[in-house]
Design an enzyme around this catalytic site. Structure first.
Site, mmCIF file in Angstrom:
data_model
loop_
_atom_site.group_PDB
_atom_site.id
_atom_site.type_symbol
_atom_site.label_atom_id
_atom_site.label_comp_id
_atom_site.label_asym_id
_atom_site.label_seq_id
_atom_site.Cartn_x
_atom_site.Cartn_y
_atom_site.Cartn_z
ATOM 1 N N ASN A 10 35.225 -21.785 -43.364
ATOM 2 C CA ASN A 10 34.679 -22.302 -44.581
ATOM 3 C C ASN A 10 33.347 -22.365 -44.658
ATOM 4 O O ASN A 10 32.759 -23.054 -43.887
ATOM 5 C CB ASN A 10 35.446 -23.499 -44.782
ATOM 6 C CG ASN A 10 35.143 -24.204 -46.231
ATOM 7 O OD1 ASN A 10 34.341 -23.465 -46.826
ATOM 8 N ND2 ASN A 10 35.404 -25.409 -46.665
ATOM 9 N N LYS A 12 31.398 -23.665 -46.882
ATOM 10 C CA LYS A 12 30.910 -24.468 -47.710
ATOM 11 C C LYS A 12 29.784 -24.006 -48.380
ATOM 12 O O LYS A 12 29.614 -22.997 -48.991
ATOM 13 C CB LYS A 12 30.815 -25.745 -46.964
ATOM 14 C CG LYS A 12 31.895 -26.120 -46.116
ATOM 15 C CD LYS A 12 31.850 -27.503 -45.360
ATOM 16 C CE LYS A 12 32.871 -27.768 -44.438
ATOM 17 N NZ LYS A 12 33.006 -29.093 -44.050
ATOM 18 N N HIS A 97 39.942 -29.086 -50.727
ATOM 19 C CA HIS A 97 39.211 -29.427 -49.871
ATOM 20 C C HIS A 97 38.859 -30.981 -49.832
ATOM 21 O O HIS A 97 38.374 -31.230 -51.198
ATOM 22 C CB HIS A 97 37.984 -28.510 -49.608
ATOM 23 C CG HIS A 97 37.299 -28.934 -48.150
ATOM 24 N ND1 HIS A 97 36.430 -29.827 -47.982
ATOM 25 C CD2 HIS A 97 37.420 -28.155 -46.949
ATOM 26 C CE1 HIS A 97 36.092 -29.821 -46.754
ATOM 27 N NE2 HIS A 97 36.741 -28.824 -46.130
ATOM 28 N N GLU A 99 35.874 -32.330 -49.438
ATOM 29 C CA GLU A 99 34.566 -32.712 -50.072
ATOM 30 C C GLU A 99 34.582 -32.315 -51.658
ATOM 31 O O GLU A 99 33.998 -32.853 -52.544
ATOM 32 C CB GLU A 99 33.590 -31.439 -49.478
ATOM 33 C CG GLU A 99 33.358 -31.866 -48.266
ATOM 34 C CD GLU A 99 32.977 -30.886 -47.170
ATOM 35 O OE1 GLU A 99 32.813 -29.548 -47.705
ATOM 36 O OE2 GLU A 99 33.178 -31.127 -45.963
ATOM 37 N N GLU A 169 43.198 -31.452 -42.525
ATOM 38 C CA GLU A 169 41.919 -31.796 -42.110
ATOM 39 C C GLU A 169 41.600 -33.307 -42.339
ATOM 40 O O GLU A 169 41.275 -33.822 -43.521
ATOM 41 C CB GLU A 169 40.767 -31.120 -43.166
ATOM 42 C CG GLU A 169 40.877 -29.500 -42.935
ATOM 43 C CD GLU A 169 39.806 -28.900 -43.446
ATOM 44 O OE1 GLU A 169 39.164 -28.174 -42.323
ATOM 45 O OE2 GLU A 169 39.122 -28.915 -44.450
ATOM 46 N N GLY A 175 32.935 -32.336 -39.762
ATOM 47 C CA GLY A 175 31.560 -32.321 -39.623
ATOM 48 C C GLY A 175 30.886 -33.491 -38.544
ATOM 49 O O GLY A 175 29.931 -33.673 -38.654
ATOM 50 N N SER A 214 35.884 -30.368 -36.978
ATOM 51 C CA SER A 214 34.985 -30.155 -35.842
ATOM 52 C C SER A 214 35.842 -29.285 -34.841
ATOM 53 O O SER A 214 35.854 -29.425 -33.460
ATOM 54 C CB SER A 214 34.927 -31.529 -35.229
ATOM 55 O OG SER A 214 33.978 -32.272 -35.936
ATOM 56 N N GLY A 235 34.391 -25.040 -40.130
ATOM 57 C CA GLY A 235 33.206 -25.336 -41.126
ATOM 58 C C GLY A 235 32.065 -24.643 -40.172
ATOM 59 O O GLY A 235 31.950 -23.562 -39.899
ATOM 60 N N GLY A 236 31.257 -25.845 -39.664
ATOM 61 C CA GLY A 236 30.190 -25.393 -39.277
ATOM 62 C C GLY A 236 30.116 -24.169 -38.000
ATOM 63 O O GLY A 236 29.284 -23.142 -37.834
HETATM 64 P P1 13P Z 1 33.659 -28.793 -39.538
HETATM 65 O O1 13P Z 1 34.416 -27.599 -38.777
HETATM 66 O O2 13P Z 1 32.191 -28.414 -39.899
HETATM 67 O O3 13P Z 1 33.945 -30.083 -39.038
HETATM 68 O O4 13P Z 1 34.276 -28.493 -41.021
HETATM 69 C C1 13P Z 1 35.503 -28.641 -41.226
HETATM 70 C C2 13P Z 1 35.990 -28.177 -42.661
HETATM 71 O O5 13P Z 1 35.886 -29.111 -43.483
HETATM 72 C C3 13P Z 1 36.271 -26.913 -43.051
HETATM 73 O O6 13P Z 1 36.926 -26.772 -44.466
#
Ligand code: 13P
Length: 253
Positions: A10, A12, A97, A99, A169, A175, A214, A235-236
């Site tokens: 993802n 983002k 999600h 967020e 999640e 994050g 994470s 994510g990251g």
């Molecule tokens: P991170 O892997 O950066 O923690 O993000 C997870 C996420 O929200 C994926 O949708």
């Protein structure tokens, strides 16, 4: 029935179209490696980057949008419809999600309408759920996530439910570098599968459920050893080619 493993990145609100194109052009070898090892891999770029990724990535890379509107067209300023996504070759959409729930007021009930619209268009919804730190510490994770699942899947048939991917999640793990232990992730994901079993019977065994929060190349393998965890939403660590390759290599181990 064995569920196929799935890694979804993802992105983002990251990468300009030229940066997304660079990733798409550079990921060929690793996507072939993933396919050869029997796993599904994908990325979810921003709307403005979808087309360039479709045009420049290998066809086996799953490309997902990060949201959609449930209406086909109309007076919904700033929204993107399912037919628009379909026409540029997008068949997967992430929904709900945390967020989007936090910053955009997305609810499980709203996601339910989007899930139904996506399934009607033969597309794959990736429905996200997960609790805050406060809920986790209060020991209320399972009841909280159960409600998200029941509302998101309301009114679906077992055949439809099988086509949805779930991503668990925990918000406290996103994050933060504080990933849930594999035991915590498995415990919640097994409880999600039992909620799905109560709703849809044996079809629940075919629904893929991912862990997210994470996930990094050095911890992804732990999750894959758990029986109910079918992959990861990352994510990251999905942004850079090297790190994405590391995720794939450690996922297939
Ligand atoms: P991170 O892997 O950066 O923690 O993000 C997870 C996420 O929200 C994926 O949708």
């Amino acid at each position: 029935m064995a569920r196929k493993k799935l890694l979804l990145g993802n992105w983002k609100m990251n990468k300009t179209p030229s940066e997304a194109k660079e990733f798409a052009l550079g990921c060929g070898d690793m996507i072939r490696f993933a396919v050869d090892n029997g796993i599904d891999v994908g990325v979810a770029p921003t709307f403005v980057c979808l087309q360039t990724v479709v045009e420049n990535a290998p066809k086996d890379l799953i490309i997902a949008a990060q949201n959609c509107n449930e209406h086909d067209h109309g007076a919904y300023t700033g929204e993107i419809s399912i037919p628009m996504l379909k026409e540029i070759g997008i068949n997967w959409v992430i929904l709900g999600h945390s967020e989007r729930r936090t910053y955009n007021g997305e609810t499980s009930v709203a996601c339910n309408a989007k899930i139904k619209a996506l399934l009607a268009a033969s597309m794959t919804p990736v429905y996200c759920c997960g609790e805050t730190l406060e809920t986790f510490e209060a020991g209320e994770t399972k009841s909280f996530v159960k409600k998200q699942i029941e509302e998101g899947f309301a009114g679906l048939t077992a055949e439809e439910a099988k086509k949805v991917v779930v991503a668990y999640e925990p918000i406290w793990a996103i994050g933060t570098g504080k990933n849930a232990t594999k035991e915590i992730a498995e415990d919640t994901i097994a409880s999600i599968r039992s909620v799905l079993k109560a709703l849809f019977g044996e079809a629940a065994e075919e629904i893929r459920i991912l862990y997210g929060g994470s996930v990094k190349p050095n911890n992804i393998a732990e999750y894959m050893s758990e029986k109910d965890i079918d992959g990861a939403l990352v994510g990251g660590a999905s942004l850079a080619l090297d790190s994405y390759r590391g995720l794939i290599e450690n996922l297939v181990k």
